[in-house]
Design a protein around this motif. Structure first.
Motif, mmCIF file in Angstrom:
data_model
loop_
_atom_site.group_PDB
_atom_site.id
_atom_site.type_symbol
_atom_site.label_atom_id
_atom_site.label_comp_id
_atom_site.label_asym_id
_atom_site.label_seq_id
_atom_site.Cartn_x
_atom_site.Cartn_y
_atom_site.Cartn_z
ATOM 1 N N ARG A 191 10.121 -5.631 16.561
ATOM 2 C CA ARG A 191 9.285 -4.477 15.563
ATOM 3 C C ARG A 191 9.548 -3.421 14.517
ATOM 4 N NH1 ARG A 191 10.624 1.420 18.926
ATOM 5 N NH2 ARG A 191 12.440 1.600 18.233
ATOM 6 N N MET A 192 8.705 -2.269 14.077
ATOM 7 C CA MET A 192 9.704 -2.513 12.475
ATOM 8 C C MET A 192 8.755 -0.875 12.156
ATOM 9 S SD MET A 192 6.667 -4.322 10.045
ATOM 10 C CE MET A 192 4.896 -4.568 10.525
ATOM 11 N N SER A 193 9.423 -0.198 11.835
ATOM 12 C CA SER A 193 8.966 1.119 11.855
ATOM 13 C C SER A 193 8.919 1.311 10.491
ATOM 14 C CB SER A 193 10.144 2.226 11.684
ATOM 15 O OG SER A 193 11.645 2.295 11.498
ATOM 16 N N PHE A 194 8.109 2.310 9.490
ATOM 17 C CA PHE A 194 7.986 2.610 8.687
ATOM 18 C C PHE A 194 7.124 3.974 8.083
ATOM 19 C CE2 PHE A 194 4.100 0.262 9.765
ATOM 20 C CZ PHE A 194 2.743 1.430 9.502
ATOM 21 N N GLY A 195 7.457 4.206 6.966
ATOM 22 C CA GLY A 195 6.630 5.823 6.307
ATOM 23 C C GLY A 195 6.999 5.738 4.365
ATOM 24 N N GLY A 196 6.034 6.213 4.042
ATOM 25 C CA GLY A 196 5.882 6.538 2.186
ATOM 26 C C GLY A 196 6.795 7.628 2.257
ATOM 27 N N PHE A 197 7.726 7.551 0.989
ATOM 28 C CA PHE A 197 8.857 8.422 0.815
ATOM 29 C C PHE A 197 8.492 8.581 0.212
ATOM 30 C CE2 PHE A 197 10.190 6.632 4.802
ATOM 31 C CZ PHE A 197 10.023 7.072 5.651
ATOM 32 N N HIS A 198 9.118 9.500 -1.219
ATOM 33 C CA HIS A 198 8.374 10.320 -2.699
ATOM 34 C C HIS A 198 10.857 11.407 -2.369
ATOM 35 C CE1 HIS A 198 7.212 12.560 -6.001
ATOM 36 N NE2 HIS A 198 7.683 11.901 -6.039
ATOM 37 N N PRO A 199 10.897 11.367 -3.408
ATOM 38 C CA PRO A 199 11.676 12.585 -4.002
ATOM 39 C C PRO A 199 10.466 14.194 -3.643
ATOM 40 C CG PRO A 199 11.688 11.172 -5.389
ATOM 41 C CD PRO A 199 10.414 10.499 -4.211
ATOM 42 N N SER A 200 10.103 14.456 -3.126
ATOM 43 C CA SER A 200 9.486 15.710 -2.615
ATOM 44 C C SER A 200 8.085 15.874 -1.417
ATOM 45 C CB SER A 200 8.804 15.929 -4.255
ATOM 46 O OG SER A 200 7.181 15.674 -4.799
ATOM 47 N N GLU A 256 -1.013 -7.643 15.213
ATOM 48 C CA GLU A 256 -1.835 -6.551 14.982
ATOM 49 C C GLU A 256 -0.969 -5.404 13.678
ATOM 50 O OE1 GLU A 256 -2.608 -3.308 18.284
ATOM 51 O OE2 GLU A 256 -2.543 -5.391 18.666
ATOM 52 N N GLY A 257 0.087 -5.655 14.062
ATOM 53 C CA GLY A 257 1.577 -4.353 13.247
ATOM 54 C C GLY A 257 1.501 -5.366 12.190
ATOM 55 N N PHE A 258 1.254 -6.137 11.916
ATOM 56 C CA PHE A 258 0.935 -6.036 10.265
ATOM 57 C C PHE A 258 -0.032 -5.468 9.744
ATOM 58 C CE2 PHE A 258 3.457 -10.815 10.117
ATOM 59 C CZ PHE A 258 5.228 -9.690 10.321
ATOM 60 N N ALA A 259 -1.205 -5.555 10.195
ATOM 61 C CA ALA A 259 -2.414 -4.796 9.722
ATOM 62 C C ALA A 259 -2.498 -3.153 9.326
ATOM 63 C CB ALA A 259 -3.438 -5.492 10.501
ATOM 64 N N ILE A 260 -2.079 -2.712 10.325
ATOM 65 C CA ILE A 260 -1.586 -1.532 11.018
ATOM 66 C C ILE A 260 -0.994 -1.667 8.700
ATOM 67 C CG2 ILE A 260 -0.023 0.225 11.558
ATOM 68 C CD1 ILE A 260 -0.852 -1.091 14.679
ATOM 69 N N LEU A 261 0.049 -1.793 9.289
ATOM 70 C CA LEU A 261 1.146 -1.448 7.612
ATOM 71 C C LEU A 261 0.298 -2.162 6.695
ATOM 72 C CD1 LEU A 261 3.854 -1.290 6.473
ATOM 73 C CD2 LEU A 261 4.312 -4.060 6.926
ATOM 74 N N GLU A 262 -0.968 -2.977 6.955
ATOM 75 C CA GLU A 262 -1.409 -3.482 5.552
ATOM 76 C C GLU A 262 -2.397 -1.832 5.242
ATOM 77 O OE1 GLU A 262 -3.529 -6.656 3.265
ATOM 78 O OE2 GLU A 262 -3.798 -6.556 5.678
ATOM 79 N N PHE A 306 -2.258 1.013 6.009
ATOM 80 C CA PHE A 306 -1.095 2.244 5.952
ATOM 81 C C PHE A 306 -1.106 2.104 4.307
ATOM 82 C CE2 PHE A 306 2.818 3.962 4.369
ATOM 83 C CZ PHE A 306 2.967 5.303 4.930
ATOM 84 N N VAL A 307 -0.149 0.439 3.523
ATOM 85 C CA VAL A 307 -0.341 0.531 2.591
ATOM 86 C C VAL A 307 -1.759 0.891 0.720
ATOM 87 C CG1 VAL A 307 0.099 -0.924 0.174
ATOM 88 C CG2 VAL A 307 1.229 -1.007 2.676
ATOM 89 N N ASP A 308 -2.826 0.150 1.929
ATOM 90 C CA ASP A 308 -4.491 0.533 1.227
ATOM 91 C C ASP A 308 -4.858 2.651 0.695
ATOM 92 O OD1 ASP A 308 -4.295 -2.113 0.975
ATOM 93 O OD2 ASP A 308 -5.186 -2.571 2.158
ATOM 94 N N ASP A 309 -4.249 2.989 2.220
ATOM 95 C CA ASP A 309 -4.260 4.188 2.464
ATOM 96 C C ASP A 309 -3.915 4.644 0.734
ATOM 97 O OD1 ASP A 309 -6.907 3.984 4.285
ATOM 98 O OD2 ASP A 309 -4.863 4.689 6.013
ATOM 99 N N LEU A 310 -2.383 4.617 0.754
ATOM 100 C CA LEU A 310 -2.169 5.062 -0.463
ATOM 101 C C LEU A 310 -2.044 4.725 -1.476
ATOM 102 C CD1 LEU A 310 2.009 4.243 0.969
ATOM 103 C CD2 LEU A 310 0.512 6.445 1.423
ATOM 104 N N VAL A 311 -2.637 3.762 -1.637
ATOM 105 C CA VAL A 311 -3.319 3.455 -2.909
ATOM 106 C C VAL A 311 -4.601 3.005 -3.471
ATOM 107 C CG1 VAL A 311 -4.088 0.909 -4.449
ATOM 108 C CG2 VAL A 311 -2.363 0.614 -3.241
ATOM 109 N N ALA A 312 -5.458 3.812 -2.167
ATOM 110 C CA ALA A 312 -6.811 4.552 -2.201
ATOM 111 C C ALA A 312 -6.418 6.482 -3.007
ATOM 112 C CB ALA A 312 -7.513 4.345 -0.962
#
Length: 208
Positions: free
Chosen positions: A31-40, A53-59, A61-67
């Protein structure tokens, strides 16, 4: 006498403070745990299985950040075979990928809350913080003979470590079972000593 000039090392690039964000990924067995982090600011941490399935969820998540207008950097802590599939998948996706030193993660984790314990939120945030400080390494893609050499060298290092541990354990047991052998032979784990130990079950048996 003239002093040697100081050589200033160039600092590594870090994500853009305005639009950048680091996706920290903590990889463990299965398994893996992930999140988006910025100093603020930071997002929530998700925990998924390390599969398609987990890789698709991560993808997603990253695409949403780009959007949302972010420029994500993906960072992970190499954990041997457990992170190999994730690394290969991320490199094939073309995303900006970096890795951090596991030793640094361990030390920073202890400093943060005076505890070496880990949890699903703590490790991804520590990994991301190291990237924001410029403490990361670029991930190199190796294939063919170079990939074989990397795997072979890692296996050699692992076997050498196990061999040293076994030699030390054998010498410790020899000090209890028959310490005189250590004084007779220069090398306490030479072939002669190993042959004696294999043939005789005790020092009395050898003396007789």
């Amino acid at each position: 006498m003239r002093s040697m000039p100081n050589v200033l090392r160039k600092c590594q690039a870090v994500p853009d403070f305005q639009s950048g964000i680091v996706v920290g990924i903590d990889v463990s067995k299965g398994r893996m745990s992930f999140g988006g982090f910025h100093p603020s600011k930071r997002t929530g941490v998700s925990v998924v299985n390390q599969n398609a399935e987990g890789f698709a969820i991560l993808e997603r998540f990253v695409d949403d950040l780009v959007a949302q207008g972010h420029q994500p950097w993906i960072a992970y802590e190499p954990t041997g075979p457990y992170s190999t599939c994730l690394r290969e998948w991320l490199m094939a996706s073309g995303k900006r990928l970096v890795q951090v030193n596991p030793y640094h993660v361990k030390r920073i984790k202890e400093v943060r809350d005076n505890s070496p314990e880990k949890d699903d939120w703590k490790d991804p945030s520590v990994i991301a913080d190291l990237v924001w400080q410029g403490c990361y390494q670029e991930v190199m893609s190796l294939d063919g003979a170079y990939a074989d050499l990397r795997a072979a060298s890692a296996e050699w290092a692992s076997l050498a470590k196990k061999r040293t541990a076994l030699r030390n354990e054998f010498q410790a047991l020899l000090q209890v079972w028959f310490p005189e052998l250590c004084g007779i032979f220069k090398d306490a784990v030479c072939k002669s000593v190993c042959g004696i130990v294999r043939r005789y079950a005790s020092s009395e048996a050898l003396a007789s």
